[in-house]
Enzyme design. Structure first.
Site, PDB file in Angstrom:
ATOM      1  N   TYR A   1       0.849  -1.199   0.000  1.00  0.00           N
ATOM      2  CA  TYR A   1       0.000   0.000   0.000  1.00  0.00           C
ATOM      3  C   TYR A   1       0.873   1.232   0.000  1.00  0.00           C
ATOM      4  CZ  TYR A   1      -4.984  -0.452  -0.052  1.00  0.00           C
ATOM      5  OH  TYR A   1      -6.276  -0.599  -0.483  1.00  0.00           O
TER       6      TYR A   1
ATOM      7  N   GLU B   1      -0.493   4.816  -0.596  1.00  0.00           N
ATOM      8  CA  GLU B   1      -1.298   6.007  -0.877  1.00  0.00           C
ATOM      9  C   GLU B   1      -0.440   7.250  -0.699  1.00  0.00           C
ATOM     10  OE1 GLU B   1      -4.439   5.144   1.834  1.00  0.00           O
ATOM     11  OE2 GLU B   1      -5.769   4.416   0.251  1.00  0.00           O
TER      12      GLU B   1
ATOM     13  N   ASP C   1      -5.336  13.646 -25.778  1.00  0.00           N
ATOM     14  CA  ASP C   1      -5.350  12.242 -25.347  1.00  0.00           C
ATOM     15  C   ASP C   1      -4.580  11.436 -26.396  1.00  0.00           C
ATOM     16  OD1 ASP C   1      -5.946   9.593 -24.887  1.00  0.00           O
ATOM     17  OD2 ASP C   1      -8.107   9.903 -24.630  1.00  0.00           O
TER      18      ASP C   1
ATOM     19  N   THR D   1      -2.356   6.052 -22.454  1.00  0.00           N
ATOM     20  CA  THR D   1      -2.214   4.713 -21.903  1.00  0.00           C
ATOM     21  C   THR D   1      -0.752   4.312 -22.087  1.00  0.00           C
ATOM     22  OG1 THR D   1      -2.656   3.664 -24.029  1.00  0.00           O
ATOM     23  CG2 THR D   1      -4.551   4.019 -22.589  1.00  0.00           C
TER      24      THR D   1
ATOM     25  N   LYS E   1      -0.673   0.630 -25.429  1.00  0.00           N
ATOM     26  CA  LYS E   1      -0.956   0.570 -26.865  1.00  0.00           C
ATOM     27  C   LYS E   1       0.375   0.683 -27.620  1.00  0.00           C
ATOM     28  CE  LYS E   1      -5.672   1.987 -25.956  1.00  0.00           C
ATOM     29  NZ  LYS E   1      -6.736   2.994 -26.114  1.00  0.00           N
TER      30      LYS E   1
ATOM     31  N   ARG F   1      -0.668  -2.598 -19.009  1.00  0.00           N
ATOM     32  CA  ARG F   1      -1.987  -1.965 -19.074  1.00  0.00           C
ATOM     33  C   ARG F   1      -2.044  -0.870 -18.004  1.00  0.00           C
ATOM     34  NH1 ARG F   1      -6.068  -3.085 -21.914  1.00  0.00           N
ATOM     35  NH2 ARG F   1      -4.752  -4.631 -22.896  1.00  0.00           N
TER      36      ARG F   1
END
Ligand code: PLP
Length: 424
Positions: free
Chosen positions: A55, A57, A201, A227, A230, A236
């Site tokens: 974790y 955060e 984008d 992303t 691609k 991903r």
């Protein structure tokens, strides 16, 4: 890759079998879906690492949990490499995918109900640019620009007219199915002249932007989202670049605004992806991607199929199969039976429902990663034309499938040959 699943095979043979079958499917099909690619074993290894346990955060140096020294190290590496790759002021590498990256921009730059001008979805835009079932279409007032009827390239005059008349708070550039160079500079100027924020984008074209094969939006947009999976050929995931003046607000929107703990194993894999993209070989790869898309488009056009906008400048193109009396759905299914994977796609001024569609979208990134070049593209383009010319002819589909299986033997992917031959 065999070593990665030996333990899994003993613990959970069902999932292990599905993974091996998927690896075999990837090996035995020609992957022409424009948004897909094959990551390196180094990226796979980082994704499957112990960072998934942690974790974290917050951001490097400002975490809500202890034990983050190595997390800080990989996230800082990812941030610094992304900034270097795209020559950006600031990078946030935490978005879990492209869609939450886009959501972060809406929630940073806009108020609920603000006007947003994005590209018409059936002309190539993405769900997160205003689809009525997406948060973007539900929470904001969406206006759309599109392509010109004859050239099928972006109608920048229409974009300017709508912007001047409607005064949107944000203008979005970037697309999922647009094969031409996007003039980010021109849209940046329009946005500035009407007091709108410009969000670019580059989910699809990031690999070409990173290597200078497509003009960069970074100098011309407040925000750039992308992303990593691609053309960038990474895990991903998503990331955001922005001007320094927006950095603090943006980081606060990603966490705690949208996401909780970041996927540190994916951030580690993004760092590997950015390092790979900084190497000279990556530019050579991207150049081949563009050449391969062009060779494929030309071969298919030469057999009498209409390519939307007449060709391609990037890694993809859309074929208007309905001009030859078949639907995108039929074309997708027929090619699938020949082990050639494409997706049906709407064309500009579409007349069929989206689930039928008049076109198919074809992309070269994945087959280029396998090492294929123009000669293979010409071969594949001929097979595609041959199957589509007699869409009901199953013997054509079978014949092409046999040829595909011979071709891919020369371009192995992940699994050892022995493993492919011997099912679990
Ligand atoms: C693929 C894509 C996205 C979203 O990516 P996901 O990772 O699937 O959420 C966003 N914008 C564009 C233009 C895309 O093509």
């Amino acid at each position: 890759m065999d070593h990665l699943i030996t333990n899994l095979e003993q613990r959970d043979p069902e999932v292990a079998e599905a993974i091996v079958n998927e690896a075999r499917r990837q090996h035995t099909h020609l992957e022409l879906i424009a948004s897909e690619n094959f990551v390196s074993e180094a990226v796979l290894q980082a994704m499957g690492s112990v960072f998934t346990n942690k974790y974290a955060e917050g951001y490097p140096g400002k975490r809500y949990y202890g034990g983050c020294e190595f997390v800080d190290r990989v996230e800082t590496l990812a941030i610094e490499r992304a900034k270097k790759l795209f020559n950006a002021d600031h990078a946030n590498v935490q978005p879990n995918a492209g869609s939450p990256a886009n959501m972060a921009i809406y929630l940073t730059a806009l108020q609920h109900g603000d006007k947003v001008l994005g590209m018409n979805l059936s002309h190539g835009g993405h769900l997160t640019h205003g689809h009525h079932l997406n948060f973007s279409g539900k929470m904001f007032q969406i206006l759309a620009y599109g392509v010109e009827r004859d050239s099928e390239t972006i109608d920048y005059n229409q974009l300017r007219q709508i912007a001047e008349r409607e005064r949107p708070k944000m203008i979005i550039t970037g697309a999922s199915a647009y094969s031409r160079i996007i003039d980010f500079k021109r849209v940046g100027e329009i946005a500035r002249s009407v007091g709108a924020v410009h969000m670019a984008d580059i989910a699809h074209i990031a690999g070409m932007v990173a290597t200078g094969l497509h003009p960069s939006p970074v100098p011309h947009a407040e925000f750039v989202t992308s992303t990593t999976h691609k053309t960038l050929r990474g895990p991903r995931g998503g990331f955001i670049l922005c001007k320094q003046s927006w950095a603090k607000d943006l980081d606060r929107t990603v966490f705690p605004g949208i996401q909780g703990g970041p996927l540190v194993h994916m951030i580690a894999a993004k760092a590997v992806c950015f390092l790979e993209a900084l190497q000279p070989e990556f530019k050579i790869y991207q150049q081949q991607v563009v050449r391969n898309a062009d060779a494929l488009a030309r071969t298919i056009a030469a057999q009498g199929f209409r390519i939307v906008s007449g060709g391609t400048d990037n890694h993809l193109f859309v074929v208007d199969v309905f001009a030859r009396g078949i639907t995108g759905k039929q074309a997708e299914e027929a090619l699938d039976r020949a082990n050639i994977t494409v997706n049906k796609n709407t064309i500009p001024f579409e007349t069929n429902p989206p689930f039928i569609a008049s076109g198919i979208r074809i992309g070269s990134p994945a087959v280029t990663t396998r090492g294929m070049r123009e000669a293979e593209m010409e071969q594949i383009g001929e097979w595609i034309g041959y199957v589509l010319q007699e869409i009901e002819d199953q013997s054509r589909q079978k014949g092409v499938k046999e040829k595909v299986l011979q071709l891919i033997e020369r371009f192995p992917l992940y699994l050892s040959r022995q493993r492919i031959a011997t099912p679990l």
